[in-house]
Design a protein around this motif. Sequence first.
Motif, mmCIF file in Angstrom:
data_model
loop_
_atom_site.group_PDB
_atom_site.id
_atom_site.type_symbol
_atom_site.label_atom_id
_atom_site.label_comp_id
_atom_site.label_asym_id
_atom_site.label_seq_id
_atom_site.Cartn_x
_atom_site.Cartn_y
_atom_site.Cartn_z
ATOM 1 N N MET A 1 44.976 36.634 42.854
ATOM 2 C CA MET A 1 44.742 36.378 42.249
ATOM 3 C C MET A 1 45.605 37.995 42.112
ATOM 4 S SD MET A 1 41.293 38.319 40.620
ATOM 5 C CE MET A 1 40.422 36.343 40.096
ATOM 6 N N GLY A 3 48.788 38.130 42.056
ATOM 7 C CA GLY A 3 50.015 37.449 41.694
ATOM 8 C C GLY A 3 49.653 37.860 40.203
ATOM 9 N N SER A 4 49.468 36.725 39.342
ATOM 10 C CA SER A 4 49.247 37.039 38.145
ATOM 11 C C SER A 4 48.210 37.856 37.285
ATOM 12 C CB SER A 4 49.569 36.180 37.131
ATOM 13 O OG SER A 4 48.228 34.904 37.650
ATOM 14 N N VAL A 5 46.812 37.872 38.407
ATOM 15 C CA VAL A 5 46.136 38.578 37.568
ATOM 16 C C VAL A 5 46.406 40.307 37.952
ATOM 17 C CG1 VAL A 5 43.481 39.020 38.091
ATOM 18 C CG2 VAL A 5 44.291 37.276 38.336
ATOM 19 N N TYR A 27 41.119 32.654 35.632
ATOM 20 C CA TYR A 27 42.078 33.167 37.001
ATOM 21 C C TYR A 27 42.092 31.555 37.513
ATOM 22 C CZ TYR A 27 44.154 33.180 41.015
ATOM 23 O OH TYR A 27 44.693 32.865 42.288
ATOM 24 N N SER A 29 41.063 28.131 36.467
ATOM 25 C CA SER A 29 41.658 27.415 34.936
ATOM 26 C C SER A 29 43.028 27.232 35.109
ATOM 27 C CB SER A 29 40.890 27.424 34.023
ATOM 28 O OG SER A 29 41.199 26.069 33.196
ATOM 29 N N ARG A 30 43.782 28.787 35.314
ATOM 30 C CA ARG A 30 44.537 28.739 34.775
ATOM 31 C C ARG A 30 45.859 28.143 35.982
ATOM 32 N NH1 ARG A 30 47.486 33.622 34.853
ATOM 33 N NH2 ARG A 30 45.527 34.938 35.531
ATOM 34 N N THR A 31 45.578 29.301 37.372
ATOM 35 C CA THR A 31 46.033 28.496 38.558
ATOM 36 C C THR A 31 45.817 27.266 38.867
ATOM 37 O OG1 THR A 31 44.600 29.645 39.612
ATOM 38 C CG2 THR A 31 46.092 30.950 38.998
ATOM 39 N N LEU A 33 43.445 26.240 40.755
ATOM 40 C CA LEU A 33 42.803 26.230 42.116
ATOM 41 C C LEU A 33 42.344 24.564 42.265
ATOM 42 C CD1 LEU A 33 43.094 28.202 44.187
ATOM 43 C CD2 LEU A 33 40.610 28.822 43.456
ATOM 44 N N GLU A 37 39.954 25.067 47.897
ATOM 45 C CA GLU A 37 41.058 26.180 48.633
ATOM 46 C C GLU A 37 40.482 27.435 47.999
ATOM 47 O OE1 GLU A 37 44.660 24.247 45.904
ATOM 48 O OE2 GLU A 37 44.070 25.307 45.556
ATOM 49 N N SER A 84 36.014 27.015 33.800
ATOM 50 C CA SER A 84 37.070 27.652 33.168
ATOM 51 C C SER A 84 36.132 28.472 32.354
ATOM 52 C CB SER A 84 37.520 26.942 32.123
ATOM 53 O OG SER A 84 37.010 26.072 31.223
#
Length: 237
Positions: A1, A3-5, A27, A29-31, A33, A37, A84
């Motif tokens: 998180m 990174g993009s978050v 996050y 859903s988009r990455t 995961l 993990e 999601s």
Amino acid sequence: MSGSVTGLPRLPPANRTRDAINVIAEYISRTGLKPNERLPTEHEVMAALGIGRSTVREVMRHFQALGVVETRRGSGSFLLKPVSAATVHVPLSFDPGPVRDGLLQTLDVRRGLEVEASMLAAVRADADDIAKMRATLEEMERVHLEKGTAGREDLAFHLSIYDATHNPLFGQIMEQMRGAFESFFEKPFDRPDFARRSFPFHRELFDAIAGRDAPLAREKTLQILAIVEEDIKDMSK
């Protein structure tokens, strides 16, 4: 998180828990995961979203209750199933109209759930469950003595009883009804003394569960909810 978050705007004060649930689900859903993990750490989520530790833990509790996240001591939180923003909430239909009617409807459900949960907790609670229950009770009593009310702390105590059943369905049902249940703890009828008379019975309920006395746990739960029902009817006249 981290990174993009971290590029997301900080969440506004209102509804932070629900907003954080949505953001983290999006996050995941988009990455892409995958199950098993690890999710970002508490500190990473706090820094990225500008929220406190208590909010992060409430969010993780929501995911745990839904059976999509597992927290492993010393290792962090891990994804168990894909999720999601579109699937993380499955709200029950609840449109009660007047506050009085809504509280009484919710009380019917609470009575069914909490009586059974208290009896199961008296049979199934282990040492860790009892310790957690005691801690939430003591915090509830501390805040109650300090402020005269302790809504969120009261909720935390009852959640610890659900956890002590070792049946995840109780937690999942609670999460779906959280909005309705929390209406009990937002000063109904603008009365901070709502259900105040029930607080001493919480200690007696804990003692019954810790003492493995399921019938007494049932009795104390019913006493607490009877006071709540009386206050709903009296304060809504």
